[in-house]
Design an enzyme around this catalytic site. Structure first.
Site, PDB file in Angstrom:
ATOM      1  N   GLU A 255      -0.055   2.632  61.297  1.00  0.00           N
ATOM      2  CA  GLU A 255       1.301   2.150  60.964  1.00  0.00           C
ATOM      3  C   GLU A 255       2.270   3.165  61.551  1.00  0.00           C
ATOM      4  OE1 GLU A 255       1.766  -0.641  59.612  1.00  0.00           O
ATOM      5  OE2 GLU A 255      -0.156  -1.071  58.661  1.00  0.00           O
ATOM      6  N   CYS A 289      10.131   3.631  58.188  1.00  0.00           N
ATOM      7  CA  CYS A 289       9.683   3.149  59.502  1.00  0.00           C
ATOM      8  C   CYS A 289      10.251   1.760  59.800  1.00  0.00           C
ATOM      9  CB  CYS A 289       8.164   3.146  59.572  1.00  0.00           C
ATOM     10  SG  CYS A 289       7.390   2.382  58.163  1.00  0.00           S
TER      11      CYS A 289
HETATM   12  P1  NDP Z   1       3.655  12.870  62.066  1.00  0.00           P
HETATM   13  O1  NDP Z   1       3.215  11.626  62.713  1.00  0.00           O
HETATM   14  O2  NDP Z   1       3.444  14.154  62.793  1.00  0.00           O
HETATM   15  O3  NDP Z   1       2.968  13.044  60.638  1.00  0.00           O
HETATM   16  C1  NDP Z   1       2.283  12.042  59.925  1.00  0.00           C
HETATM   17  C2  NDP Z   1       0.996  12.612  59.338  1.00  0.00           C
HETATM   18  O4  NDP Z   1       0.076  12.909  60.387  1.00  0.00           O
HETATM   19  C3  NDP Z   1       1.193  13.918  58.594  1.00  0.00           C
HETATM   20  O5  NDP Z   1       0.294  13.987  57.511  1.00  0.00           O
HETATM   21  C4  NDP Z   1       0.855  14.936  59.651  1.00  0.00           C
HETATM   22  O6  NDP Z   1       0.519  16.183  59.133  1.00  0.00           O
HETATM   23  C5  NDP Z   1      -0.323  14.277  60.321  1.00  0.00           C
HETATM   24  N1  NDP Z   1      -0.609  14.752  61.676  1.00  0.00           N
HETATM   25  C6  NDP Z   1       0.185  15.465  62.523  1.00  0.00           C
HETATM   26  N2  NDP Z   1      -0.458  15.688  63.697  1.00  0.00           N
HETATM   27  C7  NDP Z   1      -1.679  15.110  63.596  1.00  0.00           C
HETATM   28  C8  NDP Z   1      -2.797  14.990  64.471  1.00  0.00           C
HETATM   29  N3  NDP Z   1      -2.779  15.487  65.700  1.00  0.00           N
HETATM   30  N4  NDP Z   1      -3.889  14.323  64.040  1.00  0.00           N
HETATM   31  C9  NDP Z   1      -3.920  13.777  62.801  1.00  0.00           C
HETATM   32  N5  NDP Z   1      -2.905  13.871  61.923  1.00  0.00           N
HETATM   33  C10 NDP Z   1      -1.783  14.519  62.307  1.00  0.00           C
HETATM   34  O7  NDP Z   1       5.167  12.750  61.693  1.00  0.00           O
HETATM   35  P2  NDP Z   1       6.194  13.937  61.481  1.00  0.00           P
HETATM   36  O8  NDP Z   1       6.140  14.326  60.082  1.00  0.00           O
HETATM   37  O9  NDP Z   1       6.019  15.045  62.474  1.00  0.00           O
HETATM   38  O10 NDP Z   1       7.550  13.207  61.837  1.00  0.00           O
HETATM   39  C11 NDP Z   1       7.938  13.090  63.206  1.00  0.00           C
HETATM   40  C12 NDP Z   1       8.603  11.775  63.450  1.00  0.00           C
HETATM   41  O11 NDP Z   1       7.696  10.736  63.178  1.00  0.00           O
HETATM   42  C13 NDP Z   1       9.768  11.485  62.542  1.00  0.00           C
HETATM   43  O12 NDP Z   1      10.933  12.039  63.032  1.00  0.00           O
HETATM   44  C14 NDP Z   1       9.804   9.995  62.529  1.00  0.00           C
HETATM   45  O13 NDP Z   1      10.518   9.530  63.645  1.00  0.00           O
HETATM   46  C15 NDP Z   1       8.361   9.617  62.666  1.00  0.00           C
HETATM   47  N6  NDP Z   1       7.720   9.258  61.396  1.00  0.00           N
HETATM   48  C16 NDP Z   1       7.430   7.962  61.193  1.00  0.00           C
HETATM   49  C17 NDP Z   1       6.863   7.566  60.016  1.00  0.00           C
HETATM   50  C18 NDP Z   1       6.541   6.148  59.764  1.00  0.00           C
HETATM   51  O14 NDP Z   1       6.319   5.776  58.611  1.00  0.00           O
HETATM   52  N7  NDP Z   1       6.484   5.333  60.778  1.00  0.00           N
HETATM   53  C19 NDP Z   1       6.589   8.507  58.932  1.00  0.00           C
HETATM   54  C20 NDP Z   1       6.862   9.875  59.267  1.00  0.00           C
HETATM   55  C21 NDP Z   1       7.420  10.203  60.454  1.00  0.00           C
HETATM   56  P3  NDP Z   1       1.692  17.248  58.890  1.00  0.00           P
HETATM   57  O15 NDP Z   1       2.652  16.648  57.931  1.00  0.00           O
HETATM   58  O16 NDP Z   1       0.985  18.362  58.281  1.00  0.00           O
HETATM   59  O17 NDP Z   1       2.287  17.547  60.237  1.00  0.00           O
END
Ligand code: NDP
Length: 482
Positions: A255, A289
């Protein structure tokens, strides 16, 4: 007329936060090696220290989940699994206030939203999936559908406990066991949920929670003992996960991001539409999102809508998330605030016109006033990229077809809204919009029975409803399993 509101702070005394947390593996909390601070984004106060999980922690959690799957969980009938889910749902309801306050402290979102939206929806997800647990054989999900085994789940920070519920409830209902990693900035409600699992006497190892950062998430994705991945987060990380599992037989639901179009036709009821636009983009600080982050409004009514929108935006109360009057809370992290500021500056540089109401923002914590950009063109980055903050880009159209073309002109396809009095126009538009979720004369409405997911770069698969269950089941018929 603007009302002055006396402060109405929710007490935080119901919450007890430990100075340090470990991981929840095999039914117990185990100490972590390294820790990082988690802060209240509204005040920058350090709330606690969270364990940074590594490959060996994920390995232990997967082993516990595998054992629980083989020895206990796969041996229980659907009816028995359902009982645990009902029990969890009821405990979540009983402890709703505690969860709401903790979520608000750790995430920065207003208590009004955690209390009235997040936590009730969390309980609803467990109730809904509890009801499915003993009916899977009769749900058109194939003959004798079987669980995958251990599901690896990685969740974001925007709806921490709700995303946990979206992942854990269907996994348990379908007979899978779980290794879950919450987001780095918002682990506290997941760790409190671990206590709920203990309270519900869920068999050890059925739910395991390992906290950490991106590398911890990556260890889940790459673990050979995990057969199904469920991820919510950025498109960038979603692509990394897709690449990592491309040569394996792991199943995945992803998602990802969105740039939802909220399309307003000239026959839309103006006042309701303005409320819907506000709810579409300013709910949860725009950290959604499926936010309606692009307003695509018919030219003939654009001026009136924007004028009324500005009047309405001036009444949005920005401030202390624990105050029951607050509409817009804190931005979840410094990094996210920097991203919102950068993309907004790009909007200025591209020639769009920025407007925000006067807001008294605190010097401490991370804040961004509700903002609209008018005069945005399709080529502008603020019309194409996910800002993930309280920032609305406004575009106009003259013909219905132009509205559809503009709405579909992004790499995403997660959500859209249609505002019109005519049913025929709503049906026509909903057939032309390329979005997984389409709301008509409303926005940001969620229900556990309703499948959720996107097209294009918004991801793979659906969560919620019967579609969401199918994603956690091997189809007995197709695999030849008995
Ligand atoms: P991420 O996609 O980095 O984080 C989502 C989850 O994935 C977190 O638990 C994160 O851990 C984890 N994660 C990060 N890198 C990896 C990896 N290589 N492999 C597996 N899991 C990983 O989102 P961010 O928090 O960095 O946000 C960045 C941007 O993403 C936001 O500005 C927004 O635009 C978008 N976003 C979109 C969402 C949605 O619902 N569509 C939700 C959140 C963000 P950790 O938190 O420890 O980095």
């Amino acid at each position: 007329m603007t009302f002055e509101y006396a402060p109405a702070p929710e007490s935080r005394s119901i919450v007890s936060i430990k100075p340090k947390y470990g991981h929840f593996i095999n039914g117990s909390f185990v100490a972590g090696k390294k820790h990082f601070p988690t802060i209240n984004p509204a005040t920058e106060e350090i709330l606690s220290h969270i364990a940074l999980g590594g490959v060996s922690d994920i390995d232990k959690a997967v082993m516990a989940a595998q054992k629980a799957y083989t020895k206990t969980w796969s041996k229980l009938s659907g009816k028995e699994r359902g009982k645990y889910l009902y029990r969890i749902a009821r405990i979540l309801q009983e402890r709703a206030r505690e969860f709401a306050v903790l979520e608000t402290l750790d995430n920065g979102k207003p208590i009004r939203e955690t209390r009235d939206i997040d936590i009730p929806l969390v309980a609803a997800h467990f109730f809904y999936h509890a009801g499915w647990a003993d009916k899977l054989d009769y749900a058109g999900l194939g003959h004798n559908p079987k669980a995958y085994g251990v599901a690896g789940q990685i969740i974001p920070w925007n709806f921490p406990l709700l995303m946990l519920a979206w992942k854990v409830a269907p996994a348990l209902a379908t007979g899978n066991t779980v290794v879950l990693k919450p987001a780095e900035t918002t682990s506290l409600t997941a760790l409190l949920f671990a206590e709920v699992c203990q309270q519900a006497e869920l068999p050890d190892g059925v739910v395991n929670i390992v906290t950490g950062d991106g590398s911890t998430g990556s260890a889940i994705v790459n673990h050979s003992g995990i057969h199904k991945i469920a991820f919510t987060g950025s498109t960038e990380v979603g692509k990394k996960i897709a690449r990592a599992i491309a040569s394996t037989d792991k199943k995945a639901t992803l998602e990802l991001g969105g740039k939802g179009a909220n399309v307003v036709f000239d026959d839309a009821p103006v006042d309701e539409t303005v409320e819907g636009i506000v709810n579409g983009i300013f709910f949860n600080q725009g950290h959604v999102c499926c936010a309606g982050s692009r307003l695509i409004v018919q030219e003939s009514i654009a001026e009136e809508i924007i004028e009324k929108l500005k009047v309405r935006m001036a009444k949005i109360r920005v401030g202390d998330p624990l105050d029951k009057n607050t509409d817009l809370g804190a931005i979840n992290s410094k990094e996210q605030l920097v991203k919102i500021k950068e993309l907004s500056a790009i909007g200025d540089a591209e020639g769009a016109e920025r407007w925000s109401p006067q807001c008294n923002l605190s010097d401490k914590g991370f804040w961004f006033a509700p903002t609209i950009f008018t005069g945005v063109t399709q080529a502008n980055r603020i019309a194409q990229e996910e800002i993930f903050g309280p920032v609305l880009s406004v575009l106009t159209f003259r013909t219905p077809q132009e509205a559809m073309d503009k709405a579909n002109n992004t790499p995403f396809g997660l959500s859209a809204g249609i505002w019109s009095e005519k049913g025929s126009r709503i049906f026509w538009a909903s057939q032309h919009l390329k979005a997984g979720v389409i709301w008509a004369n409303t926005f940001n409405k969620f229900d556990p029975a309703s499948p959720f997911g996107g097209y294009k770069e918004s991801g793979w698969g659906r969560e919620g409803g019967k579609h969401g269950l199918a994603a956690y089941l091997k189809n007995g018929k197709e695999t030849g399993a008995k």
